[in-house]
Design a protein around this motif. Sequence first.
Motif, PDB file in Angstrom:
ATOM      1  N   GLY A 192      46.060  27.125  47.744  1.00  0.00           N
ATOM      2  CA  GLY A 192      45.704  28.238  47.488  1.00  0.00           C
ATOM      3  C   GLY A 192      44.428  28.367  46.659  1.00  0.00           C
ATOM      4  O   GLY A 192      43.987  27.554  46.316  1.00  0.00           O
ATOM      5  N   ASN A 193      43.845  29.566  46.961  1.00  0.00           N
ATOM      6  CA  ASN A 193      42.398  29.667  46.422  1.00  0.00           C
ATOM      7  C   ASN A 193      42.389  31.095  45.453  1.00  0.00           C
ATOM      8  O   ASN A 193      41.195  31.471  44.920  1.00  0.00           O
ATOM      9  CB  ASN A 193      41.315  29.916  47.559  1.00  0.00           C
ATOM     10  CG  ASN A 193      41.650  31.383  48.249  1.00  0.00           C
ATOM     11  OD1 ASN A 193      42.690  32.094  47.919  1.00  0.00           O
ATOM     12  ND2 ASN A 193      40.842  31.412  49.221  1.00  0.00           N
ATOM     13  N   VAL A 194      43.517  31.175  44.778  1.00  0.00           N
ATOM     14  CA  VAL A 194      43.681  32.277  43.741  1.00  0.00           C
ATOM     15  C   VAL A 194      42.738  31.743  42.551  1.00  0.00           C
ATOM     16  O   VAL A 194      42.853  30.684  42.275  1.00  0.00           O
ATOM     17  CB  VAL A 194      44.944  32.640  43.470  1.00  0.00           C
ATOM     18  CG1 VAL A 194      45.660  31.400  42.596  1.00  0.00           C
ATOM     19  CG2 VAL A 194      45.175  33.956  42.582  1.00  0.00           C
ATOM     20  N   THR A 195      42.325  32.810  41.868  1.00  0.00           N
ATOM     21  CA  THR A 195      41.417  32.590  40.689  1.00  0.00           C
ATOM     22  C   THR A 195      42.032  33.462  39.733  1.00  0.00           C
ATOM     23  O   THR A 195      42.646  34.470  40.002  1.00  0.00           O
ATOM     24  CB  THR A 195      39.921  32.422  40.671  1.00  0.00           C
ATOM     25  OG1 THR A 195      39.604  33.878  41.307  1.00  0.00           O
ATOM     26  CG2 THR A 195      39.347  31.533  41.770  1.00  0.00           C
ATOM     27  N   MET A 199      43.967  37.632  39.843  1.00  0.00           N
ATOM     28  CA  MET A 199      45.557  37.720  39.378  1.00  0.00           C
ATOM     29  C   MET A 199      45.687  38.552  38.290  1.00  0.00           C
ATOM     30  O   MET A 199      44.948  38.677  37.129  1.00  0.00           O
ATOM     31  CB  MET A 199      46.169  36.312  39.073  1.00  0.00           C
ATOM     32  CG  MET A 199      47.543  36.183  39.025  1.00  0.00           C
ATOM     33  SD  MET A 199      48.153  34.617  38.712  1.00  0.00           S
ATOM     34  CE  MET A 199      47.536  33.675  40.286  1.00  0.00           C
ATOM     35  N   TYR A 206      50.336  29.114  40.771  1.00  0.00           N
ATOM     36  CA  TYR A 206      49.589  27.785  41.030  1.00  0.00           C
ATOM     37  C   TYR A 206      48.529  28.097  42.227  1.00  0.00           C
ATOM     38  O   TYR A 206      48.933  28.570  43.248  1.00  0.00           O
ATOM     39  CB  TYR A 206      50.506  26.590  41.320  1.00  0.00           C
ATOM     40  CG  TYR A 206      51.257  26.488  39.849  1.00  0.00           C
ATOM     41  CD1 TYR A 206      50.756  25.466  39.240  1.00  0.00           C
ATOM     42  CD2 TYR A 206      52.288  26.998  39.724  1.00  0.00           C
ATOM     43  CE1 TYR A 206      51.732  25.182  37.826  1.00  0.00           C
ATOM     44  CE2 TYR A 206      53.148  26.673  38.749  1.00  0.00           C
ATOM     45  CZ  TYR A 206      52.696  25.870  37.961  1.00  0.00           C
ATOM     46  OH  TYR A 206      53.458  25.589  36.777  1.00  0.00           O
ATOM     47  N   ALA A 207      47.458  27.468  42.426  1.00  0.00           N
ATOM     48  CA  ALA A 207      46.286  27.598  43.352  1.00  0.00           C
ATOM     49  C   ALA A 207      46.443  26.084  43.994  1.00  0.00           C
ATOM     50  O   ALA A 207      47.356  26.145  45.202  1.00  0.00           O
ATOM     51  CB  ALA A 207      45.072  28.035  42.930  1.00  0.00           C
ATOM     52  N   ASP A 208      45.742  25.153  43.670  1.00  0.00           N
ATOM     53  CA  ASP A 208      45.549  23.979  44.539  1.00  0.00           C
ATOM     54  C   ASP A 208      46.117  22.889  43.690  1.00  0.00           C
ATOM     55  O   ASP A 208      45.601  21.685  43.869  1.00  0.00           O
ATOM     56  CB  ASP A 208      44.291  23.815  45.019  1.00  0.00           C
ATOM     57  CG  ASP A 208      43.149  23.989  43.987  1.00  0.00           C
ATOM     58  OD1 ASP A 208      43.454  24.086  42.762  1.00  0.00           O
ATOM     59  OD2 ASP A 208      41.720  23.796  44.245  1.00  0.00           O
ATOM     60  N   VAL A 214      47.782  28.862  36.777  1.00  0.00           N
ATOM     61  CA  VAL A 214      46.675  29.956  36.493  1.00  0.00           C
ATOM     62  C   VAL A 214      47.191  30.966  35.995  1.00  0.00           C
ATOM     63  O   VAL A 214      48.234  31.677  36.387  1.00  0.00           O
ATOM     64  CB  VAL A 214      46.157  30.250  37.862  1.00  0.00           C
ATOM     65  CG1 VAL A 214      44.949  31.414  37.824  1.00  0.00           C
ATOM     66  CG2 VAL A 214      45.474  29.106  38.504  1.00  0.00           C
TER      67      VAL A 214
END
Length: 342
Positions: A192-195, A199, A206-208, A214
């Motif tokens: 995932g690349n959410v920041t 959000m 969780y992203a990566d 996060v």
Amino acid sequence: MYERKVWVNRQSEHPARRKLTPTGNDGEYDVSRSEGIIMEDGDAFDADTMNDLERRVAAGFTELDPTGAGGGDVTVQPYTCEKKNGVYALVGNGAVGRCKIPASWAAGDSFTVNGAAVPAYCGADAVDGDTIVKGRWVLFFYDGTQLNFNGGGGLSTTKLALATATEDNVLAGNKFYAGSKTIKDGTLTLTGNVTADKMLEGSSGYADDAHSIVAGRMPNRGSWGATLSPGGVATVPSGYHDGSGQVTARPLRFLDLGVGQNFNVAAVFSDYRSLTVDNFVVYSVSSAHTGNSAWHHIERMNKSYNAASGKFNCSVVLGEYSDAYGGPTNYAYASVGVKIVY
């Protein structure tokens, strides 16, 4: 458990010395100890001591032989074992037994001992294919009500079958057991690349990195909206909008100030400080002029507004043209009709 006793010898200054006391009968004496100083009384050889020994021996045998078989049956005894219709039939005597398993275990199998149905366990679990394996010798303890097999420990196949994890839902780089005793490798990767700024506030995820949660920081604007005056501008704030917000424009409203050149807006419009010169519209110009002419035109129009004082000024200069000369022959200042648009 047998209670071990430590026996203690009697210790005295003269252990073999005895005293002879005549009884009065010819050649007859009473014999008594004359040992001098007694350092240790020691354990008496009497009924109490011997009965205590019997009690301790009996307690030890009872623990080893709860069925009361007695004799050599307290040692490991051979049992026969046959399997028929899903039942392992054990025949033999003794609290501790051994037998060779004749057939493979299947779910639902059971046991009998000398014809009596009994439950069978290995540690905390009911026996299964981990304990009962065709061709293997097994040791067990039988107390008359249940069989307890010796096992190698660890999770049984039955318990492992309850674990349903698969490689694609265990993080890559981690090893695990599930369903069988074969070790497996996780393959799940987080991509995932959410920041945080993407959000919503109050959310987390969780992203990566599975070990780093996060926390969202995107503002929740809900049903944000705005109302614009004519010509107004609203800057839409960043963040989440739930789709129900609206930007609306107020309908145009007019206030006729009449005809003139100088106007005291503060006297007739309470919100005069919010106005700019663009709120004033000239809707008519006086046709007054001097001299003879074929037609006239607006030469200049100057508008100004002081929002602090509420004063609006509008000067219109009319130019007059002559048929004879083809050029301006006169100028005049005209009055104008003015409306406030808001």
